[in-house]
Design a protein around this motif. Sequence first.
Motif, PDB file in Angstrom:
ATOM      1  N   CYS A   1      38.952  26.113  37.361  1.00 14.43           N
ATOM      2  CA  CYS A   1      38.872  27.440  37.988  1.00 14.43           C
ATOM      3  C   CYS A   1      39.848  28.403  37.320  1.00 14.43           C
ATOM      4  O   CYS A   1      39.507  29.564  37.057  1.00 14.43           O
ATOM      5  CB  CYS A   1      39.170  27.350  39.484  1.00 14.43           C
ATOM      6  SG  CYS A   1      37.872  26.566  40.449  1.00 14.43           S
ATOM      7  N   ALA A   2      41.054  27.931  37.036  1.00 10.64           N
ATOM      8  CA  ALA A   2      42.044  28.777  36.363  1.00 10.64           C
ATOM      9  C   ALA A   2      41.549  29.168  34.972  1.00 10.64           C
ATOM     10  O   ALA A   2      41.692  30.324  34.556  1.00 10.64           O
ATOM     11  CB  ALA A   2      43.387  28.056  36.276  1.00 10.64           C
TER      12      ALA A   2
ATOM     13  N   VAL B   1      39.027  32.013  35.090  1.00  6.86           N
ATOM     14  CA  VAL B   1      39.600  33.344  35.290  1.00  6.86           C
ATOM     15  C   VAL B   1      40.497  33.743  34.123  1.00  6.86           C
ATOM     16  O   VAL B   1      40.493  34.894  33.692  1.00  6.86           O
ATOM     17  CB  VAL B   1      40.392  33.393  36.620  1.00  6.86           C
ATOM     18  CG1 VAL B   1      41.047  34.741  36.826  1.00  6.86           C
ATOM     19  CG2 VAL B   1      39.473  33.055  37.790  1.00  6.86           C
TER      20      VAL B   1
ATOM     21  N   SER C   1      49.151  33.904  36.589  1.00  4.56           N
ATOM     22  CA  SER C   1      49.374  35.334  36.322  1.00  4.56           C
ATOM     23  C   SER C   1      50.819  35.657  36.016  1.00  4.56           C
ATOM     24  O   SER C   1      51.109  36.530  35.195  1.00  4.56           O
ATOM     25  CB  SER C   1      48.940  36.176  37.524  1.00  4.56           C
ATOM     26  OG  SER C   1      47.572  36.071  37.741  1.00  4.56           O
TER      27      SER C   1
ATOM     28  N   LEU D   1      46.216  30.720  40.789  1.00  6.61           N
ATOM     29  CA  LEU D   1      45.935  31.945  40.031  1.00  6.61           C
ATOM     30  C   LEU D   1      47.154  32.857  39.979  1.00  6.61           C
ATOM     31  O   LEU D   1      47.442  33.475  38.950  1.00  6.61           O
ATOM     32  CB  LEU D   1      44.730  32.677  40.612  1.00  6.61           C
ATOM     33  CG  LEU D   1      43.399  31.918  40.490  1.00  6.61           C
ATOM     34  CD1 LEU D   1      42.277  32.723  41.122  1.00  6.61           C
ATOM     35  CD2 LEU D   1      43.085  31.554  39.058  1.00  6.61           C
ATOM     36  N   ARG D   2      47.877  32.938  41.081  1.00  5.47           N
ATOM     37  CA  ARG D   2      49.112  33.729  41.086  1.00  5.47           C
ATOM     38  C   ARG D   2      50.129  33.113  40.122  1.00  5.47           C
ATOM     39  O   ARG D   2      50.807  33.825  39.390  1.00  5.47           O
ATOM     40  CB  ARG D   2      49.674  33.797  42.507  1.00  5.47           C
ATOM     41  CG  ARG D   2      50.952  34.579  42.686  1.00  5.47           C
ATOM     42  CD  ARG D   2      50.778  36.095  42.661  1.00  5.47           C
ATOM     43  NE  ARG D   2      49.925  36.617  43.699  1.00  5.47           N
ATOM     44  CZ  ARG D   2      50.329  37.134  44.841  1.00  5.47           C
ATOM     45  NH1 ARG D   2      51.604  37.174  45.133  1.00  5.47           N
ATOM     46  NH2 ARG D   2      49.457  37.612  45.696  1.00  5.47           N
TER      47      ARG D   2
END
Length: 151
Positions: free
Chosen positions: A19-20, A23, A105, A101-102
Motif C-alpha cells: 500500500c505504501a 502511494v 511522508s 503513510l504519515r
Amino acid sequence: MNAILIIAHAPLANALRQCALHVFPDCGPAVAAIDVQPNLSPEETLGAARIAMEQLSRGPQVGGVLVLTDIFGATPSNVAQKLVDGLKSRLITGVNLPMLLRSVSYRNEPLDALVSRAVVGGTQGVMQVAITAPQNQPRRSNDKDHHDHQQ
C-alpha cells in the motif's frame, strides 16, 4: 532519512508495504516488511528481522529505523522489542495504513519527530463516519434555523 521496518502477522506487513509503494512508489528501499508466519519460532522471526534491520541501517544517509508492529504483546511486538535500542531505532505498536503513510511522508525528519507524527497519523486516521451525508440527515425538532447549508 529514516527507514521503516514493519513486523506484523502474515500477510499484514507485506500488504501494508505494498500500500505504501502504491502511494509512494519511490519508498521501496526505505521500507521493509517481515510477515510473521504461524509455523516459525520467535527466534527464526528475530533472525529475519535482524537481517532486515541491518540492511535498512546500511542504506545511504539512514538516520534511524522506525519499527512498526501490529499488536502489543504478540510475537511481532516481542520480536521488535529485542531489535530496537531507543537511540537509532524506535518501536510503535498498533500500525495502520494512515500511520504508515504519515511515517513515509515524514521519514526525513529526526527520529523523535517521526515517532510523534506516526502516532498522530495513526490515531487521527481512526474515526467514526456518519452513514448519511449531513444534508440528508433529519432536522432536529428544536432547530430554529431552517436554512440548509452544505458542510
